[in-house]
Design a protein around this motif. Structure first.
Motif, PDB file in Angstrom:
ATOM      1  N   LYS A   1     -10.653  20.372  18.084  1.00 55.58           N
ATOM      2  CA  LYS A   1     -10.249  21.115  16.894  1.00 55.58           C
ATOM      3  C   LYS A   1      -9.888  20.148  15.771  1.00 55.58           C
ATOM      4  CE  LYS A   1      -8.202  24.897  19.604  1.00 55.58           C
ATOM      5  NZ  LYS A   1      -6.943  25.643  19.882  1.00 55.58           N
ATOM      6  N   GLU A   2     -10.155  20.568  14.532  1.00 51.34           N
ATOM      7  CA  GLU A   2      -9.809  19.727  13.387  1.00 51.34           C
ATOM      8  C   GLU A   2      -8.308  19.480  13.309  1.00 51.34           C
ATOM      9  OE1 GLU A   2     -11.459  21.494   9.837  1.00 51.34           O
ATOM     10  OE2 GLU A   2     -13.149  20.098   9.901  1.00 51.34           O
ATOM     11  N   SER A   3      -7.516  20.421  13.812  1.00 51.21           N
ATOM     12  CA  SER A   3      -6.060  20.285  13.763  1.00 51.21           C
ATOM     13  C   SER A   3      -5.575  19.087  14.572  1.00 51.21           C
ATOM     14  CB  SER A   3      -5.385  21.560  14.260  1.00 51.21           C
ATOM     15  OG  SER A   3      -5.770  21.847  15.600  1.00 51.21           O
ATOM     16  N   GLU A   4      -6.429  18.566  15.481  1.00 47.76           N
ATOM     17  CA  GLU A   4      -6.051  17.435  16.322  1.00 47.76           C
ATOM     18  C   GLU A   4      -6.359  16.090  15.662  1.00 47.76           C
ATOM     19  OE1 GLU A   4      -8.248  18.116  19.870  1.00 47.76           O
ATOM     20  OE2 GLU A   4      -7.094  19.879  20.464  1.00 47.76           O
ATOM     21  N   LEU A   5      -7.047  16.117  14.526  1.00 45.93           N
ATOM     22  CA  LEU A   5      -7.394  14.876  13.838  1.00 45.93           C
ATOM     23  C   LEU A   5      -6.155  14.224  13.233  1.00 45.93           C
ATOM     24  CD1 LEU A   5     -10.587  16.088  11.927  1.00 45.93           C
ATOM     25  CD2 LEU A   5     -10.545  14.492  13.857  1.00 45.93           C
TER      26      LEU A   5
ATOM     27  N   CYS B   1       0.828  -1.214   0.000  1.00 44.25           N
ATOM     28  CA  CYS B   1       0.000   0.000   0.000  1.00 44.25           C
ATOM     29  C   CYS B   1       0.859   1.259   0.000  1.00 44.25           C
ATOM     30  CB  CYS B   1      -0.882   0.055   1.255  1.00 44.25           C
ATOM     31  SG  CYS B   1      -2.179  -1.176   1.355  1.00 44.25           S
ATOM     32  N   LEU B   2       0.311   2.296  -0.559  1.00 42.74           N
ATOM     33  CA  LEU B   2       0.872   3.628  -0.376  1.00 42.74           C
ATOM     34  C   LEU B   2       0.196   4.193   0.866  1.00 42.74           C
ATOM     35  CD1 LEU B   2       0.850   5.061  -4.011  1.00 42.74           C
ATOM     36  CD2 LEU B   2       2.635   3.770  -2.833  1.00 42.74           C
ATOM     37  N   LYS B   3       0.995   4.721   1.780  1.00 40.85           N
ATOM     38  CA  LYS B   3       0.461   5.212   3.046  1.00 40.85           C
ATOM     39  C   LYS B   3       0.831   6.679   3.248  1.00 40.85           C
ATOM     40  CE  LYS B   3       0.973   4.689   8.083  1.00 40.85           C
ATOM     41  NZ  LYS B   3       1.636   3.934   9.174  1.00 40.85           N
ATOM     42  N   THR B   4      -0.147   7.460   3.674  1.00 35.09           N
ATOM     43  CA  THR B   4       0.086   8.870   4.018  1.00 35.09           C
ATOM     44  C   THR B   4      -0.626   9.168   5.331  1.00 35.09           C
ATOM     45  OG1 THR B   4       0.210   9.554   1.694  1.00 35.09           O
ATOM     46  CG2 THR B   4      -0.253  11.271   3.314  1.00 35.09           C
ATOM     47  N   VAL B   5       0.083   9.786   6.253  1.00 35.39           N
ATOM     48  CA  VAL B   5      -0.512  10.190   7.528  1.00 35.39           C
ATOM     49  C   VAL B   5      -0.916  11.658   7.417  1.00 35.39           C
ATOM     50  CG1 VAL B   5      -0.171  10.454  10.006  1.00 35.39           C
ATOM     51  CG2 VAL B   5       0.909   8.540   8.799  1.00 35.39           C
ATOM     52  N   VAL B   6      -2.173  11.929   7.695  1.00 32.22           N
ATOM     53  CA  VAL B   6      -2.718  13.285   7.570  1.00 32.22           C
ATOM     54  C   VAL B   6      -3.019  13.850   8.952  1.00 32.22           C
ATOM     55  CG1 VAL B   6      -4.548  14.707   6.581  1.00 32.22           C
ATOM     56  CG2 VAL B   6      -3.755  12.683   5.362  1.00 32.22           C
ATOM     57  N   GLN B   7      -2.449  15.004   9.250  1.00 37.49           N
ATOM     58  CA  GLN B   7      -2.706  15.704  10.510  1.00 37.49           C
ATOM     59  C   GLN B   7      -3.616  16.887  10.208  1.00 37.49           C
ATOM     60  OE1 GLN B   7      -0.866  15.013  13.699  1.00 37.49           O
ATOM     61  NE2 GLN B   7      -2.453  16.321  14.613  1.00 37.49           N
ATOM     62  N   GLY B   8      -4.833  16.844  10.735  1.00 36.32           N
ATOM     63  CA  GLY B   8      -5.728  17.976  10.526  1.00 36.32           C
ATOM     64  C   GLY B   8      -6.987  17.626   9.759  1.00 36.32           C
ATOM     65  N   SER B   9      -7.561  18.623   9.118  1.00 31.74           N
ATOM     66  CA  SER B   9      -8.872  18.538   8.481  1.00 31.74           C
ATOM     67  C   SER B   9      -8.974  17.455   7.418  1.00 31.74           C
ATOM     68  CB  SER B   9      -9.225  19.890   7.857  1.00 31.74           C
ATOM     69  OG  SER B   9     -10.405  19.794   7.088  1.00 31.74           O
ATOM     70  N   TYR B  10     -10.174  16.849   7.338  1.00 32.52           N
ATOM     71  CA  TYR B  10     -10.448  15.868   6.299  1.00 32.52           C
ATOM     72  C   TYR B  10     -10.467  16.511   4.910  1.00 32.52           C
ATOM     73  CZ  TYR B  10     -11.940  12.808  10.143  1.00 32.52           C
ATOM     74  OH  TYR B  10     -11.984  12.049  11.278  1.00 32.52           O
ATOM     75  N   SER B  11     -10.551  17.835   4.858  1.00 33.24           N
ATOM     76  CA  SER B  11     -10.558  18.518   3.558  1.00 33.24           C
ATOM     77  C   SER B  11      -9.245  18.314   2.809  1.00 33.24           C
ATOM     78  CB  SER B  11     -10.817  20.017   3.739  1.00 33.24           C
ATOM     79  OG  SER B  11      -9.765  20.627   4.475  1.00 33.24           O
ATOM     80  N   GLN B  12      -8.200  17.853   3.509  1.00 32.27           N
ATOM     81  CA  GLN B  12      -6.908  17.599   2.874  1.00 32.27           C
ATOM     82  C   GLN B  12      -6.894  16.281   2.096  1.00 32.27           C
ATOM     83  OE1 GLN B  12      -3.412  18.411   5.578  1.00 32.27           O
ATOM     84  NE2 GLN B  12      -5.018  18.438   7.120  1.00 32.27           N
ATOM     85  N   LEU B  13      -7.845  15.394   2.375  1.00 30.14           N
ATOM     86  CA  LEU B  13      -7.799  14.042   1.828  1.00 30.14           C
ATOM     87  C   LEU B  13      -7.802  13.974   0.301  1.00 30.14           C
ATOM     88  CD1 LEU B  13     -10.044  12.126   4.400  1.00 30.14           C
ATOM     89  CD2 LEU B  13      -7.562  12.441   4.379  1.00 30.14           C
ATOM     90  N   PRO B  14      -8.606  14.789  -0.417  1.00 31.42           N
ATOM     91  CA  PRO B  14      -8.536  14.738  -1.875  1.00 31.42           C
ATOM     92  C   PRO B  14      -7.134  15.014  -2.415  1.00 31.42           C
ATOM     93  CG  PRO B  14     -10.521  15.886  -1.210  1.00 31.42           C
ATOM     94  CD  PRO B  14      -9.709  15.671   0.042  1.00 31.42           C
ATOM     95  N   SER B  15      -6.397  15.934  -1.769  1.00 26.36           N
ATOM     96  CA  SER B  15      -5.029  16.224  -2.198  1.00 26.36           C
ATOM     97  C   SER B  15      -4.126  15.016  -1.973  1.00 26.36           C
ATOM     98  CB  SER B  15      -4.468  17.428  -1.435  1.00 26.36           C
ATOM     99  OG  SER B  15      -5.218  18.595  -1.703  1.00 26.36           O
ATOM    100  N   VAL B  16      -4.381  14.285  -0.874  1.00 25.97           N
ATOM    101  CA  VAL B  16      -3.598  13.087  -0.578  1.00 25.97           C
ATOM    102  C   VAL B  16      -3.850  12.019  -1.631  1.00 25.97           C
ATOM    103  CG1 VAL B  16      -3.286  11.196   1.068  1.00 25.97           C
ATOM    104  CG2 VAL B  16      -3.501  13.543   1.892  1.00 25.97           C
ATOM    105  N   TYR B  17      -5.129  11.816  -1.977  1.00 28.73           N
ATOM    106  CA  TYR B  17      -5.448  10.830  -3.012  1.00 28.73           C
ATOM    107  C   TYR B  17      -4.735  11.177  -4.321  1.00 28.73           C
ATOM    108  CZ  TYR B  17      -9.354   9.812   0.173  1.00 28.73           C
ATOM    109  OH  TYR B  17     -10.112   9.509   1.265  1.00 28.73           O
TER     110      TYR B  17
END
Length: 279
Positions: free
Chosen positions: A258-262, A211-227
């Protein structure tokens, strides 16, 4: 009695709006002269109109306001419940606006430093990892985009109750698998799952493998950029998708302020182009 013009001036509502409110049954004239059609409002209706204005200021829709006013329950109780619910809705919107302002500030700073507005993509880390087979206790269903938050709570609530009944142990945080590439009129084929330690009736094997793995800290709005970053990485390095991509929710969104804690882990199962699936 007050003429519609006087009532309009006092409440700062146009006569056109008052006529529309009467059409939808929100607030009716207390009296209509049958000879000339002139509309009159009582002094007592001033308070009702001011309440309507106040609720509009609080972002209640006319439909919501009418539902409150028409309720057969005690007005104070209905208003208390409605205001608390609206406060939470507005707080979510305020948080989103604050996040947007923060992102705009970041983009402006990057552009002042001669960077592209999309330069943040350079900071998205993509790693190739091997994920072992796991047992999943899951619920799979089609979910519309606007229903996702509600389904998240509902489905995981059912899964945790089932784990308790069967005396099962979570092996990792909750995750969601996406089995479709795009939304359909029936929603996205989504699987809400919890990895468990024990093999039991009702579980299934899931073998992500490479798998390709990316750890995202913060808002779910970042997920499309990760994909997008993961797909670009896969194409550049000669890989292609081999299984349902999935997200692991390391932190429970209901337990952070806060979203930043996600913290979210995004996995994109891959294989070398031309190779056979191992699943």
């Amino acid at each position: 009695m007050l003429t519609i013009g006087e009532f309009s001036n006092i409440c700062r509502v146009s006569t056109k709006t008052l006529r529309y409110y009467a059409e939808i049954g929100l607030i009716l004239p207390d009296e209509i002269n049958p000879e000339n059609g002139y509309r009159y409002y009582s002094i007592e209706q001033l308070e009702k109109m001011l309440l309507i204005n106040r609720l509009k200021d609080y972002c209640f829709s006319l439909e919501e306001i009418k539902s409150i006013l028409d309720s057969e329950e005690r007005m104070d109780e209905v208003l208390f419940t409605a205001l608390n619910k609206k406060k939470k809705e507005i707080a979510v919107k305020v948080q989103k606006f604050e996040n947007t302002l923060h992102q705009i500030d970041s983009d402006i700073l990057n552009m002042r430093n001669g960077k592209s507005i999309m330069s943040y993509m350079e900071n998205i880390d993509v790693r190739l990892v091997e994920i072992p087979m796991m047992y999943l206790l899951s619920i799979r269903k089609n979910v519309l985009e606007h229903e996702f938050s509600e389904e998240y709570g509902t489905c995981f609530g059912k899964l945790f109750r089932k784990m308790e009944e069967k005396k099962l142990t979570a092996a990792a945080p909750p995750m969601v698998l996406f089995h479709d590439d795009e939304y359909t009129p029936f929603g996205l084929d989504t699987e809400f799952a919890i990895p468990i330690r024990e093999y039991a009736t009702g579980t299934r094997d899931f073998c992500p493998g490479l798998c390709l793995k990316t750890v995202v800290q913060g808002s779910y709005s970042q997920l499309p950029s990760v994909y997008a970053k993961q797909i670009e990485w896969a194409k550049r390095e000669g890989y292609e998708n081999s299984n349902a991509l999935y997200e692991v929710y390391v932190t429970d969104p209901a337990e952070v302020s806060k979203e930043s804690e996600l913290v979210t882990e995004v996995y994109y199962p891959v294989k070398k182009k031309g190779s056979k699936d191992r699943n």
